[in-house]
Enzyme design. Sequence first.
Site, PDB file in Angstrom:
ATOM      1  N   SER A 125      39.701  42.173  47.490  1.00 40.07           N
ATOM      2  CA  SER A 125      39.948  43.004  46.417  1.00 40.07           C
ATOM      3  C   SER A 125      38.476  43.810  46.130  1.00 40.07           C
ATOM      4  O   SER A 125      37.423  43.121  46.337  1.00 40.07           O
ATOM      5  CB  SER A 125      40.411  42.605  45.102  1.00 40.07           C
ATOM      6  OG  SER A 125      39.422  41.747  44.554  1.00 40.07           O
ATOM      7  N   ASP A 126      38.511  44.928  45.596  1.00 37.81           N
ATOM      8  CA  ASP A 126      37.696  45.526  44.787  1.00 37.81           C
ATOM      9  C   ASP A 126      37.239  44.692  43.551  1.00 37.81           C
ATOM     10  O   ASP A 126      38.038  43.874  43.075  1.00 37.81           O
ATOM     11  CB  ASP A 126      37.760  46.830  44.482  1.00 37.81           C
ATOM     12  CG  ASP A 126      36.208  47.604  44.541  1.00 37.81           C
ATOM     13  OD1 ASP A 126      35.264  46.909  44.614  1.00 37.81           O
ATOM     14  OD2 ASP A 126      36.347  48.655  44.720  1.00 37.81           O
ATOM     15  N   ALA A 127      36.011  44.678  42.860  1.00 40.56           N
ATOM     16  CA  ALA A 127      35.677  44.137  41.659  1.00 40.56           C
ATOM     17  C   ALA A 127      36.840  43.936  40.690  1.00 40.56           C
ATOM     18  O   ALA A 127      37.209  45.114  40.195  1.00 40.56           O
ATOM     19  CB  ALA A 127      34.341  44.444  41.096  1.00 40.56           C
TER      20      ALA A 127
END
Length: 531
Positions: free
Chosen positions: A284-286
């Site tokens: 996932s992104d942050a």
Amino acid sequence: MRIEDLAKPPFNLDAPAISWVRQTLGRLSPDDRLRQLFNLLSVGDDPEAIARVQAFRPGGITRMRGGDIAHERAVIDDFNVKALVPLLVSADLEGSRMSLAGGAEWPNPLALAAIDDLEVTETVSRMMAEEARAAGINWSFTPVLDINAAWRSPIVATRGFGSDPEVIARHALTQMRVFQRHGIASAVKHWPGEGHDDRDQHLVTTINPLSMEDWEASFGRLYRGAIEVGVMSVMSAHIALPAFVREQAGDGAGVEAFRPASISRLLNEELLRRRLGFYGLIVSDATAMAGLGAWSKRSEHLPEIIASGCDVILFSNDPEQDLGFLETALADGRLSWQRVDEAVMRQLGLKSALGLHAAAEPPRRTEPEAAKAYAAEVARRAPTLVKDVQKTLPLDPDSHKRVLVISGGIVFPFLPEPLPFALPAMLADKGFEITLHEPGMDVRAEKFDLILYLFGDETLLTRGRIFLDWLGLTGHFGAAMARHWHEIPTVMISFGYPYLLRCAAGADLYQRLFDDGDHAARGGRSADRRR
């Protein structure tokens, strides 16, 4: 997914490596497996902060604001000594401000696209990978496959390779292959494709507005190309692709069409895995970004990251609380142990593909001073002179002795105040008389031979827009509207963001340094024509 599938691309594990994955997965307790899902941020060198991250026993870490390369290697080695499983150690190897402390300051992707020499991109990428390996890094959240179509975007501009998919494909896939050849797994980003929305997913869920036909011809082509040449991981971002969701769910999809990819089973499992055939790891992104947090509360979307196809949860402000969210979702059926085990298996597959399970020889590295010299040489090839109507360059203290410098300083995303430029002092050493602008200053041709604007904005996090802030530069409403270049020769230099000329229509001379690109150059010329 079966463990035997790790023998297929992109991991291509042999029998001993698969055996290591099987044995390692078998000895991890349920609690251990959940903790392995997290990649935690480790910032700085505070021993207590480092100990807290180590005590959580995550599957990976991202180090920021640490020491030089040797120091970072020692910190990461200590992490691995105390870890259950060798760690994925990640970074954003994007060059420029994301260059490693103590290493060379590498040109960013837009500069490499501007030079458009694959030999340069390959050499830069190799040296970046060598530095990263020496520091203990084995995973990079790059290259960026975003297409900088909505050029006002503050988040894509200098981090990507421009707006032409041909240029992006050449340079990004070259960088990815070089990274992985030198022991750095790539995570191409930002799935399913950023750059047609001029907003920042740190602040809002952004939208990829393309039809599926147009998406396939652009982003689809880029991601398929990366998968075909063996990319090991993909970063699923907080970006929606309504066209695909509506294709699957029909016109009744409603608000679900705008669900972020990071928590979208359709985008991760159906589009990325089944249609594009990607069997590697999805991160996932942050997770602190508002592009995710604006969608739902964390107790809901944190388990959805794994349930929807991501194998790694990126960052956490409260890991123990997040662990509890996963446990609750397992208890009420929103998350399955089958999906958890599959995610951990893919992580172990990536680690094994990188050789983290086996003793490795110390990585080879270009001599540091040679790397820095090469980085400086490449940087000199990137500047672009957009316009010089009055032929003001080169500057000469005989004709431009009295210089008024107007600047907002160098803006860094993690510092509270801008830093000053060194250029004024460098000019003073060459015989120029330098005056730094202050609010209320009397600006007339009788007092100055040249006005020099210095801009230090670059692609930054959590900035809704990057623009030429005339009020901030001058400190006065009236002064913000004054344009002195008809009476005083004026030079404007941007050391980062390439599109500020749009805010300075009529300026006689504008130059972009270090951070240019294919789209940037075209954008500058077309901006001139619009005026």
